[in-house]
Design a protein around this motif. Sequence first.
Motif, mmCIF file in Angstrom:
data_model
loop_
_atom_site.group_PDB
_atom_site.id
_atom_site.type_symbol
_atom_site.label_atom_id
_atom_site.label_comp_id
_atom_site.label_asym_id
_atom_site.label_seq_id
_atom_site.Cartn_x
_atom_site.Cartn_y
_atom_site.Cartn_z
ATOM 1 N N PRO A 30 14.598 9.455 11.827
ATOM 2 C CA PRO A 30 13.399 8.604 11.773
ATOM 3 C C PRO A 30 12.532 8.951 10.566
ATOM 4 C CG PRO A 30 13.055 10.407 13.300
ATOM 5 C CD PRO A 30 14.465 10.558 12.788
ATOM 6 N N ASN A 31 11.502 8.128 10.293
ATOM 7 C CA ASN A 31 10.581 8.512 9.223
ATOM 8 C C ASN A 31 9.370 9.194 9.833
ATOM 9 O OD1 ASN A 31 7.816 7.217 8.658
ATOM 10 N ND2 ASN A 31 8.987 5.499 9.448
ATOM 11 N N ARG A 32 8.782 10.107 9.080
ATOM 12 C CA ARG A 32 7.616 10.833 9.615
ATOM 13 C C ARG A 32 6.547 10.926 8.546
ATOM 14 N NH1 ARG A 32 11.869 14.080 11.759
ATOM 15 N NH2 ARG A 32 12.050 13.770 13.998
ATOM 16 N N CYS A 33 6.180 9.785 7.980
ATOM 17 C CA CYS A 33 5.219 9.845 6.863
ATOM 18 C C CYS A 33 3.812 9.405 7.258
ATOM 19 C CB CYS A 33 5.731 9.026 5.687
ATOM 20 S SG CYS A 33 6.992 9.932 4.776
ATOM 21 N N ALA A 34 3.579 9.127 8.540
ATOM 22 C CA ALA A 34 2.269 8.610 8.933
ATOM 23 C C ALA A 34 1.459 9.639 9.703
ATOM 24 C CB ALA A 34 2.455 7.367 9.813
ATOM 25 N N VAL A 35 0.142 9.486 9.620
ATOM 26 C CA VAL A 35 -0.758 10.261 10.471
ATOM 27 C C VAL A 35 -1.203 9.291 11.547
ATOM 28 C CG1 VAL A 35 -3.035 11.307 10.606
ATOM 29 C CG2 VAL A 35 -1.662 11.625 8.557
ATOM 30 N N HIS A 36 -0.973 9.600 12.802
ATOM 31 C CA HIS A 36 -1.328 8.631 13.835
ATOM 32 C C HIS A 36 -2.624 8.965 14.541
ATOM 33 C CE1 HIS A 36 1.523 5.535 13.708
ATOM 34 N NE2 HIS A 36 2.390 6.465 13.277
ATOM 35 N N HIS A 37 -3.413 7.956 14.725
ATOM 36 C CA HIS A 37 -4.689 8.108 15.442
ATOM 37 C C HIS A 37 -4.689 7.054 16.515
ATOM 38 C CE1 HIS A 37 -5.929 10.718 12.243
ATOM 39 N NE2 HIS A 37 -5.421 9.823 11.427
ATOM 40 N N HIS A 38 -4.433 7.458 17.727
ATOM 41 C CA HIS A 38 -4.405 6.441 18.791
ATOM 42 C C HIS A 38 -5.646 6.589 19.647
ATOM 43 C CE1 HIS A 38 -0.583 5.049 17.643
ATOM 44 N NE2 HIS A 38 -0.009 6.218 17.800
ATOM 45 N N ILE B 78 -7.327 -3.479 10.244
ATOM 46 C CA ILE B 78 -7.048 -2.042 10.145
ATOM 47 C C ILE B 78 -8.353 -1.250 10.191
ATOM 48 C CG2 ILE B 78 -6.125 -0.232 8.635
ATOM 49 C CD1 ILE B 78 -4.017 -2.275 7.692
ATOM 50 N N ARG B 79 -9.382 -1.767 9.514
ATOM 51 C CA ARG B 79 -10.679 -1.075 9.532
ATOM 52 C C ARG B 79 -11.240 -1.044 10.961
ATOM 53 N NH1 ARG B 79 -12.272 -4.254 4.093
ATOM 54 N NH2 ARG B 79 -11.872 -2.587 2.594
ATOM 55 N N LYS B 80 -11.041 -2.171 11.663
ATOM 56 C CA LYS B 80 -11.578 -2.262 13.032
ATOM 57 C C LYS B 80 -10.869 -1.297 13.980
ATOM 58 C CE LYS B 80 -11.736 -6.529 14.590
ATOM 59 N NZ LYS B 80 -12.154 -7.737 13.954
ATOM 60 N N SER B 81 -9.541 -1.210 13.848
ATOM 61 C CA SER B 81 -8.805 -0.456 14.866
ATOM 62 C C SER B 81 -8.614 1.019 14.519
ATOM 63 C CB SER B 81 -7.440 -1.102 15.124
ATOM 64 O OG SER B 81 -6.707 -1.087 13.923
ATOM 65 N N ASN B 82 -8.982 1.436 13.308
ATOM 66 C CA ASN B 82 -8.825 2.832 12.919
ATOM 67 C C ASN B 82 -10.162 3.493 12.678
ATOM 68 O OD1 ASN B 82 -6.062 4.006 12.362
ATOM 69 N ND2 ASN B 82 -5.859 1.895 11.650
ATOM 70 N N ASP B 83 -10.574 4.325 13.605
ATOM 71 C CA ASP B 83 -11.880 4.976 13.435
ATOM 72 C C ASP B 83 -11.909 5.793 12.152
ATOM 73 O OD1 ASP B 83 -10.014 6.750 14.465
ATOM 74 O OD2 ASP B 83 -11.532 8.021 15.385
ATOM 75 N N ILE B 84 -10.738 6.300 11.740
ATOM 76 C CA ILE B 84 -10.712 7.154 10.552
ATOM 77 C C ILE B 84 -11.090 6.379 9.292
ATOM 78 C CG2 ILE B 84 -8.233 6.822 10.040
ATOM 79 C CD1 ILE B 84 -8.641 10.136 9.735
ATOM 80 N N SER C 24 0.797 -1.228 0.000
ATOM 81 C CA SER C 24 0.000 0.000 0.000
ATOM 82 C C SER C 24 0.829 1.278 0.000
ATOM 83 C CB SER C 24 -0.922 -0.001 1.224
ATOM 84 O OG SER C 24 -0.136 -0.048 2.411
ATOM 85 N N GLY C 25 2.148 1.153 -0.174
ATOM 86 C CA GLY C 25 2.967 2.363 -0.160
ATOM 87 C C GLY C 25 2.765 3.104 1.154
ATOM 88 N N ASP C 26 2.580 4.418 1.062
ATOM 89 C CA ASP C 26 2.320 5.198 2.279
ATOM 90 C C ASP C 26 0.862 5.618 2.351
ATOM 91 O OD1 ASP C 26 4.908 4.973 2.921
ATOM 92 O OD2 ASP C 26 5.411 7.090 2.849
ATOM 93 N N THR C 27 -0.016 4.900 1.638
ATOM 94 C CA THR C 27 -1.422 5.304 1.656
ATOM 95 C C THR C 27 -2.119 4.774 2.901
ATOM 96 O OG1 THR C 27 -1.438 5.282 -0.749
ATOM 97 C CG2 THR C 27 -3.564 5.305 0.339
ATOM 98 N N ILE C 28 -1.932 3.479 3.177
ATOM 99 C CA ILE C 28 -2.542 2.878 4.370
ATOM 100 C C ILE C 28 -1.440 2.204 5.168
ATOM 101 C CG2 ILE C 28 -4.217 1.188 5.246
ATOM 102 C CD1 ILE C 28 -5.662 1.413 2.600
ATOM 103 N N PHE C 29 -1.398 2.505 6.453
ATOM 104 C CA PHE C 29 -0.430 1.866 7.345
ATOM 105 C C PHE C 29 -1.164 0.913 8.275
ATOM 106 C CE2 PHE C 29 1.514 6.072 6.504
ATOM 107 C CZ PHE C 29 2.678 5.619 5.903
ATOM 108 N N VAL C 30 -0.390 0.096 8.967
ATOM 109 C CA VAL C 30 -0.992 -0.768 9.979
ATOM 110 C C VAL C 30 -1.680 0.107 11.026
ATOM 111 C CG1 VAL C 30 -0.456 -2.393 11.849
ATOM 112 C CG2 VAL C 30 0.627 -2.659 9.610
ATOM 113 N N GLY C 31 -1.053 1.259 11.351
ATOM 114 C CA GLY C 31 -1.601 2.093 12.425
ATOM 115 C C GLY C 31 -2.212 3.393 11.970
#
Length: 378
Positions: A370-378, A314-320, A248-255
């Motif tokens: 470090p890398n900083r390409c993700a948007v995190h939603h915890h 991923i769908r379950k754990s990411n409200d976004i 998925s490249g940087d479109t969808i991450f595990v988190g």
Amino acid sequence: MSNAVLISAGQLHEKMNSGKDVLILDVRNMDEFNNWKIEGKKVKSINVPYFNFLEEDESNFKELPKDEEMVVVCAKGGSAQFVAETLAEKGYKTSVLDGGMLAWSQFYHPTVVAFDEKMKLIQINRFSKGCLSYAIISEGKGMIIDANQKVEYYLDFAKQYNFKIEHIVDSHLHADHISGGPALAEQTGATYYISSGEVKGTDLKYEPLEQYQSIRFGEVEVEVLAVPTPGHTPGSTSFLLNNQFLMSGDTIFVGGLGRPDLGGKAKEWAQDLYDTVFHKVSQLSDDVLVLPAHYADIKEINDNGIVGATLGEIRKSNDIMRNEDREAFTQQVAGAVSTEKPPNFEEIIAINRGELHVEPERAVELEIGPNRCAVHHH
């Protein structure tokens, strides 16, 4: 003459994987340490800057255990050797990471994700940056997805797994690391693909990815579907292998999702990301395994040593991923981006577009951190 025990980045990784605790004494300055350090599930790091050891101050030693081996780490290896020797004289057990964080930043490690008689899919993890690249191998031919800068690694890898690199794809224009794709294509004669929206107006040699619905090689069943998934960048493309694996490249991450702000158009790109998530990706089934180009947290590496999760998880754990209100989604994604941008990202993008050429030493330096390409939603 130095007599500190040196261990390579590979040996350190083996230690970290052995199930035993690993204690790292990092002697870089505090801000360097806080910005970027060696992480692992069983790794504990202590930071005592090198200059403190020059002061012969006994209080520097009070946190350090006498009965446990410490791996001493610095930027390039030299200061760590001095510290290790000082400590050894006082009866501490030490070893030194040979080449320091510079060597760690160049360490890549392969893990087989899946294989059958038709193909092998391998994830290559560059732990220092949380960067992931992939090799798909079938009938002695191979495709490399999101190659990192160290081209020799992939050349050796192809020898080791006995295949010829024929296709090289970049899922998008990377902002946090230098792509090895164009250089690897030049050295192997393979075709290099990237979406033309990412590199318009440059003289980079490439095949426009949007013109290929699929790329086949080896066994006909190995069909790589190029799925346009804009959002992180306008030309982001994901690759669906045999309907089972989505690189998925940087479109969808595990988190989470890729951050849409690195082009300065957070609002517009977040709208694209919405369409990708709810119109493209929503058509894929829950059991498709998502394999991203990055991860931001050591916890994203599963027990098999792979960074990946099913779309269902991923769908379950990411409200976004469930926020179907376009406006709210856009606000949430564009507004979530407060983290720093990747260091040197403008220069790295210019290199990846083929507009800037730098010396190898400078290239290595540009990527450190470090890398900083993700948007995190915890």
